[in-house]
Motif scaffolding. Structure first.
Motif, mmCIF file in Angstrom:
data_model
loop_
_atom_site.group_PDB
_atom_site.id
_atom_site.type_symbol
_atom_site.label_atom_id
_atom_site.label_comp_id
_atom_site.label_asym_id
_atom_site.label_seq_id
_atom_site.Cartn_x
_atom_site.Cartn_y
_atom_site.Cartn_z
ATOM 1 N N THR A 33 0.695 -1.250 -0.052
ATOM 2 C CA THR A 33 0.087 0.130 0.073
ATOM 3 C C THR A 33 0.965 1.159 -0.049
ATOM 4 O OG1 THR A 33 0.045 -0.301 2.298
ATOM 5 C CG2 THR A 33 -2.031 -0.979 1.180
ATOM 6 N N ASN A 36 1.661 7.615 0.456
ATOM 7 C CA ASN A 36 2.427 8.718 0.411
ATOM 8 C C ASN A 36 3.807 8.656 0.084
ATOM 9 O OD1 ASN A 36 0.431 10.853 0.105
ATOM 10 N ND2 ASN A 36 0.107 10.757 2.488
ATOM 11 N N ASP A 39 6.667 4.494 3.663
ATOM 12 C CA ASP A 39 7.073 3.184 3.945
ATOM 13 C C ASP A 39 8.140 2.713 2.540
ATOM 14 O OD1 ASP A 39 5.508 2.826 6.346
ATOM 15 O OD2 ASP A 39 3.937 2.331 5.300
ATOM 16 N N ASP A 54 -0.407 0.183 -5.362
ATOM 17 C CA ASP A 54 -1.462 1.216 -5.015
ATOM 18 C C ASP A 54 -2.447 1.111 -6.125
ATOM 19 O OD1 ASP A 54 -1.760 3.296 -2.482
ATOM 20 O OD2 ASP A 54 -3.165 3.467 -3.607
ATOM 21 N N GLN A 56 -4.244 4.099 -6.495
ATOM 22 C CA GLN A 56 -4.573 5.405 -6.831
ATOM 23 C C GLN A 56 -3.314 6.104 -7.577
ATOM 24 O OE1 GLN A 56 -6.814 8.010 -3.991
ATOM 25 N NE2 GLN A 56 -6.512 6.456 -2.547
ATOM 26 N N SER A 82 -4.133 -3.281 -7.459
ATOM 27 C CA SER A 82 -4.635 -3.996 -6.245
ATOM 28 C C SER A 82 -3.714 -4.750 -5.712
ATOM 29 C CB SER A 82 -5.853 -4.472 -6.218
ATOM 30 O OG SER A 82 -6.141 -5.140 -5.064
ATOM 31 N N HIS A 83 -3.212 -4.761 -4.648
ATOM 32 C CA HIS A 83 -2.044 -5.769 -4.036
ATOM 33 C C HIS A 83 -2.596 -7.128 -4.035
ATOM 34 C CE1 HIS A 83 -4.034 -3.874 0.012
ATOM 35 N NE2 HIS A 83 -4.867 -4.612 -0.515
HETATM 36 C C1 LIG Z 1 -2.526 4.391 5.013
HETATM 37 S S1 LIG Z 1 -2.255 4.442 3.087
HETATM 38 C C2 LIG Z 1 -0.597 3.795 3.021
HETATM 39 C C3 LIG Z 1 0.326 4.711 3.586
HETATM 40 C C4 LIG Z 1 1.586 4.510 2.953
HETATM 41 N N1 LIG Z 1 2.248 3.241 3.037
HETATM 42 C C5 LIG Z 1 2.826 5.675 3.281
HETATM 43 O O1 LIG Z 1 3.829 5.407 3.674
HETATM 44 O O2 LIG Z 1 2.381 6.795 2.887
HETATM 45 C C6 LIG Z 1 -3.216 3.340 2.434
HETATM 46 C C7 LIG Z 1 -3.101 3.242 0.811
HETATM 47 O O3 LIG Z 1 -3.747 1.932 0.507
HETATM 48 C C8 LIG Z 1 -4.179 2.013 -0.815
HETATM 49 N N2 LIG Z 1 -5.233 0.939 -1.266
HETATM 50 C C9 LIG Z 1 -6.473 0.639 -0.855
HETATM 51 N N3 LIG Z 1 -6.710 -0.283 -1.478
HETATM 52 C C10 LIG Z 1 -5.594 -0.806 -2.009
HETATM 53 C C11 LIG Z 1 -5.512 -2.006 -2.697
HETATM 54 N N4 LIG Z 1 -6.552 -2.933 -3.111
HETATM 55 N N5 LIG Z 1 -4.265 -2.481 -3.164
HETATM 56 C C12 LIG Z 1 -3.230 -1.774 -2.887
HETATM 57 N N6 LIG Z 1 -3.430 -0.369 -2.281
HETATM 58 C C13 LIG Z 1 -4.659 -0.026 -1.843
HETATM 59 C C14 LIG Z 1 -5.010 3.328 -0.764
HETATM 60 O O4 LIG Z 1 -5.175 4.092 -2.051
HETATM 61 C C15 LIG Z 1 -3.856 4.136 0.269
HETATM 62 O O5 LIG Z 1 -2.844 5.081 -0.613
#
Ligand SMILES: C[S@@+](CC[C@H](N)C(=O)[O-])C[C@H]1O[C@@H](n2cnc3c(N)ncnc32)[C@H](O)[C@@H]1O
Length: 191
Positions: A33, A36, A39, A54, A56, A82-83
């Motif tokens: 995921t 921003n 990680d 991600d 988005q 998607s992951h």
């Molecule tokens: C809490 S944020 C991650 C924070 C990030 N790891 C960082 O260091 O900034 C969660 C992210 O998960 C993504 N997300 C949601 N559903 C997802 C999926 N099915 N596969 C991959 N990413 C996904 C969202 O778009 C969002 O950007």
């Protein structure tokens, strides 16, 4: 094997501190995921190669800029998917020493685009297969938002059925936790 410990650090910091000993200059790692890119940058600094996912476009752009600014972009494949598709997009035969899930939504963006329990569990199943022996999965779960509690319960249900002779589970909780505070889970592959 299941253990619980408490930390004074933020759970993001704790996730990085816990994962770092599993990584080396030869490691492959996965950011499930990217958000921003915080990680992802951490993984890139401590790995040979990172695959980052991600759903988005905005997350890809922000992460790309962060990696470029820190001269780490060459190490990372930014994957707009998607992951739950990670098993089909990572080259066959490659194993990851660390796989990081930081669930929920992208801060300061559309809070309706959020990880979902069904795709999270599907991704975790693939992650447990892509993980190298002695590798680690870290999952930071946020029960405080809509759907977050159900997603965390699904994660607990999933890891409880793992063979304890193959996987060791840790739950890491904040010393300052309140009701609905995030929880960090780690899953280490023993054999
Ligand atoms: C809490 S944020 C991650 C924070 C990030 N790891 C960082 O260091 O900034 C969660 C992210 O998960 C993504 N997300 C949601 N559903 C997802 C999926 N099915 N596969 C991959 N990413 C996904 C969202 O778009 C969002 O950007």
């Amino acid at each position: 094997m299941l253990s619980t410990r408490f930390t004074l650090h933020s759970l993001v910091t704790e996730a990085h501190k816990t994962i770092q000993p599993y990584l080396s200059a030869q490691s492959i790692s996965i950011d499930a995921t990217m958000g921003n890119g915080h990680d992802c940058l951490f993984l890139a600094r401590h790995s040979h190669k990172v695959y980052a996912f991600d759903v988005q476009e905005e997350a890809i752009m922000t992460t790309r800029a962060r990696l470029e600014k820190n001269n780490c972009i060459d190490k990372v494949s930014l994957i707009h998917a998607s992951h739950e598709t990670m098993h089909s997009l990572i080259p066959q035969g490659e194993k990851a020493d660390a796989i990081l899930f930081n669930l929920g939504y992208l801060p300061h963006a559309d809070a309706t685009i959020i990880t979902q329990k069904k795709s999270t569990i599907a991704a975790l199943k693939h992650a447990s297969e892509l993980l190298s022996t002695q590798g680690i999965i870290s999952i930071l779960a946020y029960p405080g938002h809509s759907g977050g509690q159900a997603e965390m319960q699904a994660i607990v249900h999933w890891y409880k059925q793992l063979d304890s002779s193959h996987f060791a589970i840790s739950i890491i909780r904040s010393m300052h936790e309140k009701i609905n505070s995030p929880r960090l889970f780690t899953i280490q592959k023993l054999q």
